[in-house]
Design an enzyme around this catalytic site. Structure first.
Site, PDB file in Angstrom:
ATOM      1  N   HIS A 223       0.794  -1.229   0.000  1.00  0.00           N
ATOM      2  CA  HIS A 223       0.000   0.000   0.000  1.00  0.00           C
ATOM      3  C   HIS A 223       0.824   1.275   0.000  1.00  0.00           C
ATOM      4  O   HIS A 223       0.279   2.364  -0.104  1.00  0.00           O
ATOM      5  CB  HIS A 223      -0.960   0.021   1.186  1.00  0.00           C
ATOM      6  CG  HIS A 223      -0.283   0.352   2.491  1.00  0.00           C
ATOM      7  ND1 HIS A 223       0.473  -0.557   3.173  1.00  0.00           N
ATOM      8  CD2 HIS A 223      -0.227   1.496   3.200  1.00  0.00           C
ATOM      9  CE1 HIS A 223       0.948  -0.003   4.270  1.00  0.00           C
ATOM     10  NE2 HIS A 223       0.548   1.252   4.313  1.00  0.00           N
TER      11      HIS A 223
HETATM   12  C1  UD1 Z   1      -2.369   5.538   5.980  1.00  0.00           C
HETATM   13  C2  UD1 Z   1      -1.066   5.978   6.643  1.00  0.00           C
HETATM   14  C3  UD1 Z   1      -0.038   4.871   6.512  1.00  0.00           C
HETATM   15  C4  UD1 Z   1      -0.562   3.549   7.028  1.00  0.00           C
HETATM   16  C5  UD1 Z   1      -1.854   3.229   6.277  1.00  0.00           C
HETATM   17  C6  UD1 Z   1      -2.444   1.920   6.721  1.00  0.00           C
HETATM   18  C7  UD1 Z   1      -0.576   8.385   6.470  1.00  0.00           C
HETATM   19  C8  UD1 Z   1       0.299   9.389   5.840  1.00  0.00           C
HETATM   20  N1  UD1 Z   1      -0.505   7.148   5.977  1.00  0.00           N
HETATM   21  O1  UD1 Z   1      -2.118   5.404   4.585  1.00  0.00           O
HETATM   22  O2  UD1 Z   1       1.092   5.218   7.291  1.00  0.00           O
HETATM   23  O3  UD1 Z   1       0.384   2.534   6.827  1.00  0.00           O
HETATM   24  O4  UD1 Z   1      -2.774   4.301   6.535  1.00  0.00           O
HETATM   25  O5  UD1 Z   1      -3.572   1.618   5.986  1.00  0.00           O
HETATM   26  O6  UD1 Z   1      -1.281   8.709   7.411  1.00  0.00           O
HETATM   27  N2  UD1 Z   1      -9.359   4.874   1.764  1.00  0.00           N
HETATM   28  C9  UD1 Z   1     -10.581   4.270   1.717  1.00  0.00           C
HETATM   29  N3  UD1 Z   1     -11.170   3.968   2.912  1.00  0.00           N
HETATM   30  C10 UD1 Z   1     -10.618   4.263   4.107  1.00  0.00           C
HETATM   31  C11 UD1 Z   1      -9.368   4.910   4.127  1.00  0.00           C
HETATM   32  C12 UD1 Z   1      -8.753   5.199   2.958  1.00  0.00           C
HETATM   33  O7  UD1 Z   1     -11.114   3.983   0.674  1.00  0.00           O
HETATM   34  O8  UD1 Z   1     -11.215   3.950   5.160  1.00  0.00           O
HETATM   35  C13 UD1 Z   1      -8.687   5.176   0.485  1.00  0.00           C
HETATM   36  C14 UD1 Z   1      -9.016   6.549  -0.036  1.00  0.00           C
HETATM   37  O9  UD1 Z   1      -9.058   6.506  -1.421  1.00  0.00           O
HETATM   38  C15 UD1 Z   1      -7.822   7.366   0.397  1.00  0.00           C
HETATM   39  C16 UD1 Z   1      -6.706   6.346   0.305  1.00  0.00           C
HETATM   40  O10 UD1 Z   1      -7.288   5.103   0.677  1.00  0.00           O
HETATM   41  O11 UD1 Z   1      -7.619   8.472  -0.353  1.00  0.00           O
HETATM   42  C17 UD1 Z   1      -5.539   6.631   1.193  1.00  0.00           C
HETATM   43  O12 UD1 Z   1      -5.957   6.796   2.547  1.00  0.00           O
HETATM   44  P1  UD1 Z   1      -5.066   7.670   3.568  1.00  0.00           P
HETATM   45  O13 UD1 Z   1      -5.647   7.611   4.927  1.00  0.00           O
HETATM   46  O14 UD1 Z   1      -4.790   9.003   2.980  1.00  0.00           O
HETATM   47  O15 UD1 Z   1      -3.665   6.933   3.538  1.00  0.00           O
HETATM   48  P2  UD1 Z   1      -3.288   5.379   3.549  1.00  0.00           P
HETATM   49  O16 UD1 Z   1      -2.697   5.035   2.219  1.00  0.00           O
HETATM   50  O17 UD1 Z   1      -4.413   4.526   4.047  1.00  0.00           O
END
Ligand code: UD1
Length: 390
Positions: A223
């Site tokens: 991821h």
């Molecule tokens: C975040 C953390 C990362 C951690 C990861 C675990 C930061 C900078 N990164 O990354 O350190 O390892 O979580 O999962 O804080 N999304 C969904 N549903 C959700 C959450 C996210 O669909 O419940 C999708 C969305 O399209 C979103 C993308 O995932 O834009 C990224 O989510 P985000 O929370 O920005 O970062 P992660 O890649 O999950």
């Protein structure tokens, strides 16, 4: 002189979670605060950075986390907007609840956002899992770690490299306390409840026959933006997974970011392989079962590097660096980056019985949260610190 103990009036400890890897760290801390004698009152705040059923609610249930007292519902956005939105919504929560301190864990955007707000309002911040460094400033988490540690008041570490890193950054060791790994507290207490792989596959309508006669398999999670946001990098990695699958069936557990990018870049065909089972994000007990029974794990997750070390399962980390060097030095982890030859060599070594056995790092013993509660109690009273920095 009276022998009666005078307990200071301590406000609630405000425990912050935001994203999936925070939940398994906070669950045992909340329990330890409640079990401490005297109990430390706590409140649980969820920023809502992760909000999907599979990324959030399901984990809360499996980990026995209470329903959050406060939910900021921030959701997904760019780093700037997400961080700013957490900050904007966190400030009134601090004003309302007047905590004695704020506990933040790990390195996600919510960790830094809440830290910045609290320290500027003069509320002490306690950072659990402090001092880890990849020395790769292209990782958003690295920025979050460095900045959180600079301004937090009490720093709890999981491994000895952390205190060295903090000292190099000019942080006084009086602020640092080596307690061990709270995520391993969760792992050890939940291990007996881990869901069997066969059941997890069936729950997702996948025939366990995908694992072949031996039932051996590898687990894959990917991821990190550095691995999944660039189409060519992702294409190459998925291609290598196809080659690995020819040697060992794979169970690929997809993060929403990765699944979205695979679709967007039109790369789904690369995972269309009868020896690859694709799963949506899994619950904690399902993931624990998948890892425990695996022959190997291929991942770019920080948490899985630690969990595989605790489980004694060989892990190949698809990154050039790790902020958790003890998993390489003492545990079962090997860094293979995104290099095809290194990945395949690592897999072959493990399949031929040359995988790392590793040993359990110090204080990864299921009692880190207890140490935190004990130290925090002392610290909040301003009377010395229970456990020495390492
Ligand atoms: C975040 C953390 C990362 C951690 C990861 C675990 C930061 C900078 N990164 O990354 O350190 O390892 O979580 O999962 O804080 N999304 C969904 N549903 C959700 C959450 C996210 O669909 O419940 C999708 C969305 O399209 C979103 C993308 O995932 O834009 C990224 O989510 P985000 O929370 O920005 O970062 P992660 O890649 O999950």
């Amino acid at each position: 002189m009276s022998s009666e103990r005078v307990e200071p009036n301590i406000g609630p400890v405000l425990c912050v979670v935001g994203a999936r890897p925070n939940f398994m760290k906070m669950a045992p801390i909340l329990r330890a605060l409640a079990a401490h004698e005297p109990p430390l009152p706590s409140l649980l705040l969820h920023t809502g950075q992760h909000y999907d059923q599979a990324m959030s609610d399901q984990l809360f249930t499996a980990l026995g986390l209470p329903h959050p007292d406060i939910n900021l519902d921030v959701g997904s956005a760019s780093h700037a907007v997400q961080t700013a939105e957490v900050m904007r919504r966190f400030e009134p929560a601090l004003d309302t609840h007047k905590p004695s301190c704020v506990i933040v864990v790990g390195d996600v955007n919510s960790t830094l956002a809440c830290t910045l707000v609290a320290v500027k309002k003069g509320v002490p911040v306690v950072h659990v899992e402090a001092g880890l460094r990849s020395y790769d400033r292209k990782m958003p988490e690295e920025i979050n770690r460095v900045l959180t540690d600079q301004v937090a008041d009490r720093l709890y570490t999981t491994e000895s490299s952390a205190a060295d890193n903090l000292q190099r950054e000019g942080i006084a060791l009086e602020r640092v306390c080596f307690v061990g790994n709270v995520m391993i507290d969760s792992l050890l207490s939940n291990r007996p409840l881990a869901r069997r792989t066969v059941d997890t596959l069936q729950a997702n309508r996948i025939d366990p026959a995908v694992l072949g006669d031996g039932g051996r398999y590898g687990v894959v999670t990917l991821h990190r933006p550095s691995n999944v946001d660039d189409p060519e990098t992702l294409r190459a990695l998925l291609g290598v997974l196809g080659e690995v699958a020819a040697r060992l069936p794979l169970i690929v557990v997809q993060h929403p970011r990765t699944r979205g990018n695979i679709e967007r870049f039109g790369l789904g065909g690369l995972l269309d392989n009868e020896r690859i089972a694709l799963l949506p994000p899994q619950g904690y007990l399902e993931m624990l079962g998948l890892m425990s029974e695996a022959t190997l794990v291929l991942t770019d997750s920080g948490g899985l590097q630690e969990e595989t070390t605790a489980l004694g399962v060989p892990c190949l980390t698809l990154r050039a660096n790790t902020e958790r060097p003890i998993t390489v030095d003492e545990g079962t982890n090997t860094l293979v980056g995104s290099d095809r030859t290194a990945i395949l060599q690592g897999v072959d070594d493990i399949l031929q019985g040359r995988g790392k056995q590793g040993r359990i790092p110090r204080f990864w013993d299921g009692r880190a949260s207890e140490r935190i509660a004990a130290d925090l109690w002392q610290w909040l009273q301003g009377s010395g610190h229970g456990v020495a920095a390492e």
